[in-house]
Design a protein around this motif. Structure first.
Motif, PDB file in Angstrom:
ATOM      1  N   THR A   8       0.867  -1.269   0.076  1.00  0.00           N
ATOM      2  CA  THR A   8       0.152  -0.105  -0.002  1.00  0.00           C
ATOM      3  C   THR A   8       0.899   1.256   0.052  1.00  0.00           C
ATOM      4  OG1 THR A   8      -0.090   0.075   2.398  1.00  0.00           O
ATOM      5  CG2 THR A   8      -1.640  -1.102   1.203  1.00  0.00           C
ATOM      6  N   THR A   9       0.342   2.429  -0.318  1.00  0.00           N
ATOM      7  CA  THR A   9       1.108   3.495  -0.533  1.00  0.00           C
ATOM      8  C   THR A   9       1.693   3.984   0.933  1.00  0.00           C
ATOM      9  OG1 THR A   9      -0.366   4.294  -2.403  1.00  0.00           O
ATOM     10  CG2 THR A   9       1.050   5.894  -1.536  1.00  0.00           C
ATOM     11  N   ALA A  56      -4.703   3.265  -6.243  1.00  0.00           N
ATOM     12  CA  ALA A  56      -3.847   2.675  -5.413  1.00  0.00           C
ATOM     13  C   ALA A  56      -2.519   2.631  -6.064  1.00  0.00           C
ATOM     14  CB  ALA A  56      -4.218   1.707  -4.513  1.00  0.00           C
ATOM     15  N   ASN A  62       1.276   4.612  -5.652  1.00  0.00           N
ATOM     16  CA  ASN A  62       2.469   3.929  -5.618  1.00  0.00           C
ATOM     17  C   ASN A  62       3.863   4.594  -6.452  1.00  0.00           C
ATOM     18  OD1 ASN A  62       1.544   2.615  -3.452  1.00  0.00           O
ATOM     19  ND2 ASN A  62       1.386   0.527  -4.740  1.00  0.00           N
TER      20      ASN A  62
END
Length: 447
Positions: free
Chosen positions: A202-203, A239, A243
């Protein structure tokens, strides 16, 4: 009255118990766990520096303190413990929430060399899981390779790159803190066989790597450019697009004199772990490129990265539980909306929820709807299940048959012992790291 056993006290088990008592006022639930401590991966899988996620324990605590829910820790189910058939004699229904207890392997030469471990082993060690073994993970390491680009890979990378000052306020066991504080690891390579747009982290987790004191995160611009979606991220889900934006910023950052370096690498497939003096000394990778169908293909070009520590983080898998059917292709228990299937036929009174039901997918919150589906199936069967006579008190029966369940008061004793240990070390709460100390604390034995 319907008496239900939930096997497993992680998020899946707790959400199952919660749904049962919320949806039926006549249900009583025993939550059983092999360990004397509740909360599953929230206690033993969430990184110690992630206080916000670890605080979910407070929500799970509220569930387990419900007046129709009873926690019974230290109860082994299956081989060497309470047989699954015996559980069905003691309870009207049993819901298995036993997760995915082991890790996947790479299947490459050299994988079993000393110095090569699963990320699960490393996480268990720094999380004080009582089954963990101190294998001297970082003792002889200067460079580490983490194979995988999911959140667990990010966690172990971050633990390797953090300093003692950041780890000391956590509940990490003292031996792990001491070892990591003395670590000489200066380079951590986190490597994925595919591109940045397909990474599973996840970021939020990714950004944390870029903000560690005393460490710099870098990424190779040329490797990023191999990913078509990196060059034009507009079509990516939000998402993945975030990233890519973070990585783009790192690629253009000037070099820093930070004492530790985190290098994110992409489009490299591990093909062999190379030995040096009987231990792992390097990893040989093959360069990959996108195959146009979401996968990658090898190019026949190779690169060797030095590493005295290799941690593979390529996924979890479920393991069979004695007495339950098991699908060896999916590593799950076969089911129909949570009802266990034996040779394609519903097994009355047996259910599954969580990773052992659906595989190791989703986040903690994904377990809520999964548990609710299973509970809905169970309650649809409740009238038929309630006709089965159950007169034995399960706790008394298990004790009479040699088990020594740790009740909620025992778990509270463990918490007090961990708080006292932390105070004696000048730290916050510090986890007890082994079976004997946990059981001594549960039974009020002071050493």
């Amino acid at each position: 009255m319907l008496r239900v056993a939930v096997v497993g006290s992680g998020p899946s088990g707790c959400y199952t118990a919660q749904s049962l008592v919320q949806l039926d006022p006549a249900v009583y639930v025993d939550v059983l766990d092999r360990l004397p401590c509740p909360y599953g991966l929230v206690r033993y899988g969430v990184a110690p520096d992630h206080e916000k996620i670890k605080s979910l324990q407070n929500n799970l605590r509220t569930v387990l303190e419900h007046d129709r829910i009873r926690f019974l820790g230290g109860v082994r189910i299956g081989a060497g413990g309470v047989p699954t058939s015996r559980l069905r004699e003691l309870y009207h229904a049993v819901v298995y929430c036993v997760g995915a207890a082991t890790d996947r392997h790479l299947g490459i030469p050299g994988e079993e060399l000393p110095g090569s471990f699963s990320a699960t082993q490393f996480v268990s060690w720094y999380s004080a899981h009582p089954d963990a073994v101190d294998d001297g993970f970082v003792r002889a390491a200067r460079s580490a390779v983490v194979i995988g680009v999911g959140n667990v890979a990010v966690d172990v990378t971050r633990m390797l790159a953090r300093g003692a000052a950041e780890l000391s306020p956590t509940d990490m066991p003292q031996p792990a803190l001491t070892a990591l504080a003395a670590s000489r690891v200066t380079d951590v390579h986190m490597v994925g066989r595919r591109g940045p747009s397909q990474a599973r982290f996840t970021t939020k987790e990714l950004r944390e790597l870029g903000g560690l004191p005393g460490a710099q995160a870098t990424v190779d611009q040329d490797e990023l450019a191999l990913d078509p979606a990196y060059l034009d991220p507009s079509s990516l889900p939000a998402a993945q697009r975030r990233n890519v934006e973070v990585l783009r910023g790192w690629a253009g950052a000037p070099a820093s004199p930070a004492p530790r370096r985190i290098r994110l690498r992409f489009f490299l497939r591990p093909v062999q772990l190379l030995a040096d003096a009987g231990r792992v000394g390097a990893v040989r990778f093959e360069r990959t490129v996108p195959d146009g169908s979401g996968g990658v293909t090898g190019t026949g070009r190779y690169e060797v990265i030095e590493a005295q520590l290799v941690l593979r983080s390529v996924g979890y898998r479920g393991v069979p539980l004695e007495g339950l059917p098991f699908d060896t292709e999916r590593d799950t228990v076969p089911h129909l909306a949570g009802r266990v299937l034996r040779e394609g036929v519903v097994a009355p009174g047996e259910y599954v929820a969580g990773w052992i039901k659906r595989g190791p997918t989703g986040v903690i919150g994904t377990n809520r709807p999964c548990a609710k589906e299973t509970v809905t199936s169970l309650l649809e069967d409740a009238d038929a299940l309630a006709r089965e006579e159950r007169r034995e008190d399960p706790l008394a029966a298990m004790r009479a048959e040699g088990a020594e369940p740790v009740e909620w008061a025992g778990w509270q004793s463990i918490e007090r012992a961990e708080a006292a240990l932390g105070a004696s070390l000048g730290r916050a709460t510090v986890k007890l790291p082994d079976w004997q100390s946990l059981l001594n604390a549960a039974h009020g034995i002071v050493r």
